[in-house]
Write an enzyme that holds these catalytic residues in place. Structure first.
Site, short mmCIF file in Angstrom:
data_model
loop_
_atom_site.label_atom_id
_atom_site.label_comp_id
_atom_site.label_asym_id
_atom_site.label_seq_id
_atom_site.Cartn_x
_atom_site.Cartn_y
_atom_site.Cartn_z
N LYS A 102 -10.46 -2.80 0.32
CA LYS A 102 -9.23 -3.59 0.40
C LYS A 102 -8.28 -3.04 -0.67
O LYS A 102 -8.13 -3.61 -1.76
CB LYS A 102 -9.54 -5.07 0.18
CG LYS A 102 -8.43 -6.01 0.63
CD LYS A 102 -8.91 -7.46 0.59
CE LYS A 102 -7.80 -8.43 0.95
NZ LYS A 102 -7.37 -8.32 2.35
N ALA A 103 -7.69 -1.90 -0.35
CA ALA A 103 -6.90 -1.14 -1.32
C ALA A 103 -5.41 -1.35 -1.09
O ALA A 103 -4.95 -1.40 0.05
CB ALA A 103 -7.25 0.34 -1.24
#
Length: 316
Positions: A158-159
């Protein structure tokens, strides 16, 4: 957006208006950060409680590891800081944003010399796709933008920078008059929404894209899959063709921000009757019960905010 009194930054509680970063922060220029979306609910059984808190923190650490970022705090320190922040802000329910990012210290694409900073913020935020959407469903379109592929980036992380992909799809659907976009993967199969996992119901079976379809392994997704199976529904992870969206009896999406939201129309094709179906409603109701502490079966998914954290507000 409802602001709060405090934000937690690198181990200190600071005033909301003083929570600032340098303009040359590495993550601002290159998207070098990871984050989580978490919610606290004012539950009936435990008071304010964070939903699947430990799982969200664990995913934060995994995302950071995938991008070679060593978080300078333990998982338990972040958990305790989050609970205290909620209490200090006097919030009974809120959205929670943990953020780990490369801070100010170096420029250029090599990031390992930049420090790793950590922030926690909380604010009041309704359902991402609206209460009306949760009740009656939203209209969606298949985006012309494909979901990022695992050969280019890391869909399981989850960048921060990766969400430019979702931003493009979100703007596209908004400009064309829809509430949400559905992205296909690089092979042309259904992947996910701009911030949600997708579920399709056909002939009584709930189908969802597999982890090989470039999806984020959603915590709400996993919760809903368990709930659906507990309710006796068959849940299958497999590739979903685009046309199945138009042939579906029901479609819904899940995510911390969107919770469980039905989709009533895709590309101007009504989904089923054009209203949320019975399976969607059954799973949605049980999921809501779990979120709000009305289900003993899922009580261990809740992490209560200790009462003494709220007493600090009264004392001040």
């Amino acid at each position: 957006m409802e602001t709060a009194d405090l934000i937690w930054m690198n181990g200190e509680f600071v005033a909301w208006e003083d929570a600032k970063v340098h303009v040359l922060t590495h993550g601002l220029h290159y998207g070098t950060g990871v984050f989580e979306g978490v919610r606290c609910y004012d539950t009936e059984s435990k008071g304010p409680a964070v939903f699947r808190h430990q799982e969200h923190i664990a995913r934060l650490f995994k995302s950071a590891s995938l991008y070679y970022m060593d978080i300078p705090f333990t998982a338990e320190q972040l958990r305790e800081a989050t609970l205290e922040l909620i209490g200090r802000n006097g919030q009974r329910s809120c959205y929670i944003r943990p953020l780990v990012y490369r801070g100010y210290g170096t420029m250029g694409l090599f990031p390992l010399d930049a420090p790793v900073d950590v922030a926690l913020a909380t604010w009041e935020w309704g359902s991402y796709l609206g209460e009306e959407g949760k009740a009656n469903g939203v209209r969606a379109r298949v985006s012309s933008w494909r979901r990022i592929d695992g050969d280019s980036l890391i869909p399981h992380a989850k960048a921060s920078g990766q969400y430019l992909n979702s931003v493009l799809a979100k703007i596209e659907c908004h400009k064309s008059g829809y509430e949400e976009a559905i992205l296909l993967d690089a092979r042309g199969f259904v992947c996910e929404g701009t911030g949600e996992n997708m579920f399709v119901v056909r002939e009584g079976v709930i189908v969802t894209p597999p982890q090989t379809a470039s999806i984020l392994d959603g915590i709400s997704r996993r919760s809903v899959m368990q709930i659906a199976r507990d309710l006796g529904f068959e849940v299958v992870e497999r590739d979903i063709a685009r046309a199945e969206l138009y042939l579906a009896d029901e479609i819904f999406c899940t995510g911390t921000a969107a919770e469980l939201t039905p989709i009533r129309e895709v590309d101007d094709h009504p989904v089923g009757t054009g209203r949320p179906g019975e399976i969607t409603r059954a799973v949605q109701q049980t999921f809501e019960d779990a979120l709000h502490g009305r289900s003993d079966r899922y009580a261990d998914w809740l992490d209560p905010v200790p009462a003494h954290h709220f007493s600090k507000v009264a004392a001040s």
